[in-house]
Structures are given as structure tokens and as C-alpha cells.
Write a protein that holds these residues in place. Structure first.
Motif, PDB file in Angstrom:
ATOM      1  N   GLY A 134     -15.254 -10.093  -3.307  1.00  0.00           N
ATOM      2  CA  GLY A 134     -15.778  -9.752  -2.112  1.00  0.00           C
ATOM      3  C   GLY A 134     -16.003  -8.309  -2.023  1.00  0.00           C
ATOM      4  O   GLY A 134     -15.200  -7.489  -2.491  1.00  0.00           O
ATOM      5  N   ASP A 135     -17.041  -7.876  -1.113  1.00  0.00           N
ATOM      6  CA  ASP A 135     -16.972  -6.366  -0.737  1.00  0.00           C
ATOM      7  C   ASP A 135     -15.899  -5.904  -0.028  1.00  0.00           C
ATOM      8  O   ASP A 135     -15.359  -4.599  -0.490  1.00  0.00           O
ATOM      9  CB  ASP A 135     -18.152  -6.220   0.400  1.00  0.00           C
ATOM     10  N   GLY A 136     -15.179  -6.669   0.727  1.00  0.00           N
ATOM     11  CA  GLY A 136     -13.991  -6.197   1.154  1.00  0.00           C
ATOM     12  C   GLY A 136     -12.649  -5.774   0.398  1.00  0.00           C
ATOM     13  O   GLY A 136     -12.031  -4.811   0.311  1.00  0.00           O
ATOM     14  N   ASN A 145     -21.340  -9.418  -2.310  1.00  0.00           N
ATOM     15  CA  ASN A 145     -21.503  -8.397  -1.252  1.00  0.00           C
ATOM     16  C   ASN A 145     -22.122  -9.098  -0.028  1.00  0.00           C
ATOM     17  O   ASN A 145     -23.327  -9.173  -0.122  1.00  0.00           O
ATOM     18  CB  ASN A 145     -22.344  -7.004  -1.620  1.00  0.00           C
ATOM     19  N   ASN A 146     -21.322  -9.578   1.054  1.00  0.00           N
ATOM     20  CA  ASN A 146     -21.876 -10.495   1.819  1.00  0.00           C
ATOM     21  C   ASN A 146     -21.811  -9.709   3.228  1.00  0.00           C
ATOM     22  O   ASN A 146     -21.921 -10.238   4.398  1.00  0.00           O
ATOM     23  CB  ASN A 146     -21.360 -11.810   2.032  1.00  0.00           C
ATOM     24  N   TRP A 147     -21.460  -8.440   3.096  1.00  0.00           N
ATOM     25  CA  TRP A 147     -21.489  -7.354   4.638  1.00  0.00           C
ATOM     26  C   TRP A 147     -20.496  -7.582   5.075  1.00  0.00           C
ATOM     27  O   TRP A 147     -20.701  -7.216   6.567  1.00  0.00           O
ATOM     28  CB  TRP A 147     -23.044  -7.585   5.308  1.00  0.00           C
ATOM     29  N   ILE A 148     -19.471  -8.507   4.857  1.00  0.00           N
ATOM     30  CA  ILE A 148     -18.467  -8.957   5.943  1.00  0.00           C
ATOM     31  C   ILE A 148     -17.219  -9.430   5.282  1.00  0.00           C
ATOM     32  O   ILE A 148     -17.300  -9.712   4.087  1.00  0.00           O
ATOM     33  CB  ILE A 148     -19.070 -10.084   6.780  1.00  0.00           C
ATOM     34  N   TYR A 149     -16.216  -9.524   5.987  1.00  0.00           N
ATOM     35  CA  TYR A 149     -14.761 -10.321   5.677  1.00  0.00           C
ATOM     36  C   TYR A 149     -15.314 -11.739   6.124  1.00  0.00           C
ATOM     37  O   TYR A 149     -14.816 -12.125   7.037  1.00  0.00           O
ATOM     38  CB  TYR A 149     -13.579  -9.668   6.390  1.00  0.00           C
TER      39      TYR A 149
END
Ligand SMILES: Cc1ncc(C[n+]2csc(CCOP(=O)(O)OP(=O)(O)O)c2C)c(N)n1
Ligand code: SF4
Ligand SMILES: [Mg+2]
Lengths: 398, 315
Positions: free
Chosen positions: B94-96, B122-126
């Protein structure tokens, strides 16, 4: 036949790691451990063994976990702040049961502390530095020669027990050159991890039928491919995360027991002039060499003093320490910290005989005469021992 | 021919862990199709992930898999790749995981150009931990730690990767799986570090807080932040403000790959006749070194030569 060289402990570790079959090194420079990667950068490429300096200590130990999980022996080395950074992944190696060797050239602290000075203040960190219940194996050799053998033993224990192993040294050892004998691999016992007896389709990385399940190499020499999963979460026999209490507790207990059930195989210690001793000095690592001299000098004066030197720091030599309580009249613990191994000695002796200590966290080694003084005057605190000349050489103000 | 997905998945681990409407399954499917088209043997494939919803992919693919620490998948994969340069090594995360906590490792893997393919969901969030804001959360979007909207700027991961020296960089979208598969396939086939940054919806932990709880609505919203490379060329800088370009954004076939460079170093070292090469080969002459015999060494403090070996063997 092996060969003789003039090496400091860091170089000795580098050489010994290759004797033990180290197949991967990743590190990040930090005093007083940097000569390890420096030496390895000279000898690993020639042997075709992967060597890499990564962006930090976290990356280095994680790369070791990756390499070791896939089937090779891996080592990283650091000190103080770097060892603190490695704690999370040390725990990961514990729960994934991935064998790696982590060298800790102990220096003062906390924080940046005393980069160039010896210390033994990471004894408790070695045991409790990472979170959660977990077993630990930590070895503390006392001189460059022993460093060679204990490095090999660190790899052997890691492989045998599927367990990360600490090799604890300090700035005194790492920067003191000595003549050391480097054996050929054939002269020493080299242990490689057990391999499964089942075919890949029947293999479980955490098979419930084993105390220490074999860790399959991903790609075996005879062309087999063991595909399996290992999670850093608590997991079941397939390596897949689980929260089923039965399996979680089973795993936690097995992690402890695979070490506790084999303590005699892991313990290593030395008794020095202990046969008729009334007073026992307990010391380990470089401090033990001062204690050895102190024992000799005490003996010359007719004092019945001996030394117990644990080489395996963790798991604790509990049985041997307990025996000391029956054997001698008093114990003196000497260590380069404010009383870490001392806590364990006190716990085990439980008030049976008096325990005294020479504790120093000043960045200078404990000297033989400090220990001797304690033997003669156990109730009196021992001062840091430096000549006026030496004090001047440190510079700085009061 | 139809893809036999079961061949690549650990079917006994189904059902998938992800929420209904999550993009992760779409990305996994595109990825398996890409591997299948390349005809790669799963026995030669290793995948490493960190921690997060996206990182759960390693549990499902029937490769050699490691589910490691949050943020540390890339260095772990570097360890695998350095030890087995002839195998395919992938990272999913993930992004995080990859960009935020693992950002430093990410930058240096780009720079080193190690032959690992990173698929970044990349889902813009944790997602996993309940929707706290990440470095990719759009400014002013809401998160559980940003109830009034994030006050931080976001990051263009692809531009960062290009700047750091990655040799293959693409951006795809879970809402466009056909192109996504193509980008992943080319990234996998590329020899060097490849990043595929995939915009993928988390309706549960990003969507709901931003009035986009309906997965279709969130897909639409994400789509509107994206423009194709072709379209981007015709747009002004102002029009591109806040937009992210999709497509294969950067390919460099000339940059040396890390394990190749190490192999070269190994060859050079082995062919060399300098001190250390001789040292390792055991061909140092007396002139090169200070030598001492076993006899001379006997009795040296605190051991002689044989004693330590004997003592040590006793255990
Ligand atoms: C060192 C550490 N810090 C924090 C966490 C908690 N944690 C687990 S997953 C996660 C975020 C995952 O977000 P992302 O990587 O974007 O994955 P997603 O769930 O969105 O797919 C965090 C913060 C952790 N496991 N380890
Ligand atoms: S929380 Fe979000 S990212 Fe995680 S599984 Fe659910 S929808 Fe997907
Ligand atoms: Mg995320």
C-alpha cells in the motif's frame, strides 16, 4: 589447516562468518563495528557472496531476513543506535523463525552515547529490546580468538534453532588487534538448517509435529522449489496469520520451549581457578579478561578467588549461577554498565550469599586492580581508575 | 486462452480478506493475468509484502512469499534478489507501507535499480488501520486523523520514483484493468527497478468519510483525478494542477541493474591480482604478509593454538 592472522575482533568476525558459511551481508556503518563490513567488502566479492551497504540499519536487518528466509546464512552488524533501529526486525526473525546473526559492538548510551568507547550496556536490550514474548540467544566472547569460534557458533545456533542470534562484543575487543587462528571449515563443526524430508506439496513451514520445524530452502540444490508463506503475524502451521487462541499460544510456547528445552546445548561458560575459590567474580566479554588478571593477582596474594565467565549470556546460565550460591561465600559481578547481568545474578542467588559489584558506565574498561580492590574491600565503592596522564588525554573540562 | 487463476492462487486461503468494493482484488487479477501472459513458472517467483490491506496479497499468490514488517518489504526483497539474482522478485503493498513509512527504502531501491517489480496499491489512505491519512491522501480529503480534511500536501509517487532513478515507472487505475495489466506486464518484463503506481479505491475507509462510500462513485471520483499521457500532452500546466498522469511514464533500458553490477564486481575481483584477491585465493607470498608458524604461536596468552579449538569442540 587454518591460518594465523593478526586481527581485531571485527576483522575476526568477518573472517569467521565466511568460515561458518555466511552467504549474505547487509549493513550500515557505525563505530565500533565498521571494520566488519570494511573487511567483508574486500573478501566477499572475491568469493562471489552478496555484500551490500543499505540505506539504514532497518533495511540491513530486513534484507538479512529476506536472504535467510530464502535459504542462505545472513549476518548484519551494528552498534548502539543502529541496534535500537534493528529491534523490530529482530522480533520478526524470532516469530518467522528465520536464522540470522546480528553483531552488536556495544557502546555507551542511551542515544548516540559514546561511539568510540566500550560498554556492555545492551545485555537487557538483547533480551527485551524487541516487543513481545520471545526467546533470545546472545553470545559474549572475551577475546579476538574466541570471537572467531563464537561467530561460528552463533551461525550454528541460529541454523539449528531457527533463531536470530546476537553476538555481543564491544569497542575494546573490536579495536584491539591480536593473533588469531582462523580454522578451515573442515576443522570446526558447521551446522546447516535442517531440510524437510517431505516433498514440497506436503511441506508446512511451521509443522505442528516438530519442536523446530525444518525451514526449507526455497530453491534446493537438487532443483526442487518449496513454495510457502511466512507471515510476521502470529501464524498457523501454513505460515498464514491466525488469531485462534489455541494456535497462537501453541506458537508462543513453542518459541520459548525450543530454546528452554535445549539450554544445555546452548550454554557455554568458563570456570577459572574456581576449584577452591571462596569468592567468585562473575564477568563476561572483554571485562572477563580484566577479571582473569585480577584472579591471578589475588591468588598471588593468597586470596582464594576464581571467576565464572558466561559465554552464552542468553539464555541465562541459571543452573550454573545457582550452583555458585552453594559453592562460594560471595560473588562479585563486574560489568561495563550500571548493573544488568547483576540483576539476573541477584534473582538467581536470591539472597543466599552476598553479591557485590564493580559497575562502570564511564566508557573506560574495568581494570584488574579495581576488581582486586573490591575483593579486598567488598563494602567499599570502587572508583574509576585512571592516571592523571590518562585523565588529561581525554581532554575536555571537568 | 482463458487464464487458469487457480494455478497461481492458494485457493484454500479463500475467501479474500478484502471488503466488498475494494480495488485490491482487481489489481491482483490484472497481475496474475500479466504473469500468465509472460508464461513465468510460479516456482521461479518470489513475492514480499509489508503490512496493510494491499500487503495481504502475498498470502494468496502461490509463490515463495514473505509477509514482513510494515514498510520493510523492499529491503527484504533486496535480500532475496541479491541472494537469488536469477529469480523473479516482486513487492506488493500500500501507499502507507511503501511510500510513507518505507519511503527511504523506496527511494534507494529506485536509485539502485534493483530488478524488483513493485506494485503499489495507492488507495490514498491507511486502509487496514481504519482510515488514517497517508502521504498520498489528497489535500483537504477527510480521514480518521483528519476529520476536517488533511492539511498536508500529497505526493506524486511516479515523479518521485523517476527523480530517484527508477528505470520503469507507470501509473495505472483499478478502474481500467486492461491497461493496468499491460503496465504490470511491461514492468515485470523490464530488467531493473519497476514501479506500477495503481490508483485503487478503498470505499470503506477513504470513501465513506468523503461521501464516496459507494464504490462506483469512488471509482468515478478517482478517474476524474487521472488523465492519460496523450491527453496530458495537450493540457496546460494549470489544467494539469491536481491531476495524475496515467500510462508508462518512464523507461530507461540503459541504467545498469544492481545485481548485474555486483556480478561485474565479483568477476573483476576474482580476476584481480591485488592484495585481497591474493588473500582470498590464499596465494599471498611471504613478502605480502607477516607470517607465523603454528609452533611459534603455541603458548600465546591466553591460549595456545590447539587449546581453543579443543575446548570449543567440547560443547
Ligand atoms: C511499525 C508499524 N507501524 C504501524 C503499523 C500499523 N499499520 C498497519 S497497516 C498500516 C497502514 C497500511 O496502509 P497502506 O500501506 O496504505 O495499506 P492499505 O491498508 O491502505 O492497503 C499501519 C499504519 C504497523 N503494523 N507497524
Ligand atoms: S479497508 Fe479499504 S483497502 Fe482495506 S480491504 Fe477494505 S476497502 Fe480494501
Ligand atoms: Mg493505503
Amino acid at each position: 589447516m587454518g591460518r594465523v592472522e593478526f586481527l581485531n575482533a571485527n576483522a575476526a568476525i568477518a573472517e569467521a562468518a565466511l568460515i561458518a558459511g555466511c552467504g549474505f551481508y547487509a549493513g550500515y556503518p557505525i563505530t565500533p563495528s565498521s571494520e566488519i563490513p570494511e573487511r567483508l567488502s574486500r573478501i566477499m566479492p572475491e568469493k562471489g557472496v552478496p555484500f551490500i551497504m543499505l540505506e539504514d540499519e532497518i533495511a540491513s536487518i530486513n534484507a538479512c531476513v529476506g536472504a535467510a528466509a530464502s535459504g542462505v546464512k545472513a549476518m548484519t552488524a551494528s552498534s548502539g543506535p543502529g541496534i535500537s533501529l534493528k529491534q523490530e526486525a529482530f522480533g520478526e526473525a524470532c516469530i518467522m523463525e528465520v536464522p540470522i546473526v546480528v553483531v552488536n559492538a556495544m557502546r555507551g548510551g542511551p542515544s548516540t552515547g559514546l561511539p568510540t568507547r566500550p560498554s556492555q550496556a545492551d545485555i537487557m536490550q538483547a533480551k527485551w529490546g524487541t516487543h513481545g514474548d520471545h526467546p533470545v540467544i546472545a553470545l559474549a566472547p572475551c577475546n579476538a580468538q574466541e570471537v572467531v569460534f563464537e561467530t561460528i557458533r552463533a551461525f550454528n545456533l541460529a541454523e539449528k534453532f531457527r533463531q536470530p542470534v546476537y553476538l555481543l562484543i564491544d569497542g575494546l575487543l573490536t579495536h584491539l588487534h591480536a593473533k588469531v587462528y582462523l580454522p578451515d571449515p573442515e576443522e570446526v563443526e558447521i551446522i546447516d538448517r535442517d531440510q524437510p524430508t517431505v516433498e514440497p506439496e506436503e511441506y508446512y513451514p511451521f509443522d505442528y509435529n516438530y519442536e523446530i520445524p525444518p525451514l526449507a530452502k526455497w530453491w534446493t540444490e537438487d532443483g526442487k522449489s518449496y513454495r510457502f508463506h511466512i507471515s510476521s503475524l502470529n501464524h498457523d502451521k501454513t505460515g498464514f496469520p491466525t488469531v485462534v487462541p489455541k494456535y497462537v499460544q501453541w506458537q508462543e510456547k513453542r518459541l520459548q520451549n525450543k530454546i528452554l528445552n535445549h539450554i544445555d546445548e546452548i550454554e557455554k561458560f568458563e570456570y577459572y581457578k574456581m576449584d577452591d575459590a571462596d569468592v567468585c567474580i562473575v564477568a563476561y566479554g572483554s571485562t572477563a579478561e580484566s577479571a582473569r588478571v585480577a584472579v591471578d593477582e589475588a591468588r598471588e596474594e593468597g586470596l582464594k578467588v576464581g571467576m565464572f565467565r558466561p559465554i552464552t549470556i542468553w539464555p541465562l546460565a541459571e543452573k550454573q549461577l545457582k550452583e555458585l550460591g552453594d559453592r562460594v561465600k560471595s560473588i562479585i559481578v563486574a560489568e561495563l554498565n550500571l548493573g544488568q547481568y547483576l540483576l539476573e545474578v541477584e534473582r538467581v542467588i536470591a539472597g543466599k550469599i552476598p553479591i557485590y559489584s564493580v559497575l562502570q558506565a564511564a566508557g573506560v574498561p574495568i581494570r584488574p586492580n579495581q576488581i582486586l580492590e573490591k575483593v579486598k574491600n567488598p563494602e567499599k565503592d570502587v572508583e574509576i581508575c585512571l592516571s592523571d596522564e590518562e585523565v588529561k588525554s581525554f581532554g575536555g573540562g571537568e | 486462452m482463458a487464464v487458469n487463476y487457480a494455478n497461481y492462487l492458494r485457493m484454500e486461503k479463500m475467501p479474500l480478506y478484502w471488503c466488498p468494493g475494494c480495488g485490491d482484488g482487481i489489481v491482483l487479477r490484472a497481475y496474475i493475468e500479466a504473469i500468465d501472459e509472460l508464461g513465468w513458472d510460479k516456482n521461479d517467483c518470489a513475492m514480499v509484502s509489508g503490512i496493510g490491506c494491499a500487503a495481504r496479497v502475498t498470502g494468496y499468490v502461490d509463490f515463495h512469499t514473505l509477509h514482513t514488517l510494515h514498510g520493510r518489504a523492499i529491503p527484504t526483497a533486496v535480500g532475496v534478489k541479491m541472494s537469488h539474482p536469477d529469480k523473479h522478485v516482486f513487492v506488493f503493498g500500500g501507499d502507507g507501507d511503501i511510500v510513507h513509512i518505507g519511503g527511504n527504502h523506496f527511494l534507494h531501491a529506485c536509485r539502485r535499480n534493483v530488478d524488483i517489480t513493485v506494485v503499489l496499491i495507492n488507495n490514498w489512505i491507511y486502509g487496514m488501520t481504519g482510515g488514517q491519512h497517508s502521504c498520498t491522501t489528497p489535500s483537504s480529503a477527510k480521514a480518521s486523523t483528519a476529520p476536517r480534511g488533511s492539511y498536508e500536501p500529497t505526493i506524486d509517487v511516479c515523479q518521485t520514483a523517476i527523480g530517484a532513478g527508477a528505470s520503469f515507472v507507470a501509473r495505472g487505475f483499478a478502474g481500467d484493468p486492461i491497461h493496468l495489466k499491460k503496465y504490470i506486464k511491461e514492468g515485470l518484463a523490464h530488467h531493473g527497478f519497476s514501479l506500477i503506481d495503481v490508483f485503487s479505491p478503498c470505499p470503506v475507509n477513504f470513501g465513506r468519510r468523503n461521501k464516496l462510500g459507494d464504490p462506483v462513485k469512488l471509482m468515478e471520483f478517482m478517474k476524474n483525478t487521472l488523465v492519460s499521457q496523450a491527453k496530458a500532452k495537450r493540457m496546460s500546466e494549470e489544467e494539469l494542477e491536481g491531476k495524475f498522469v496515467t500510462g508508462i511514464l518512464h523507461v530507461d533500458d540503459k541504467k545498469p541493474e544492481l545485481t548485474d553490477s555486483y556480478k561485474e564486481l565479483v568477476n573483476k575481483s576474482q580476476d584481480s591480482s591485488d592484495y585481497w584477491a591474493k588473500y582470498v585465493k590464499g596465494t599471498l607470498t611471504d613478502k605480502d604478509k607477516y607470517s607465523i608458524t603454528r609452533e611459534e604461536l603455541k603458548g600465546l596468552y591466553p591460549y595456545d593454538v590447539e587449546t581453543p579449538l579443543k575446548e570449543w569442540k567440547k560443547i
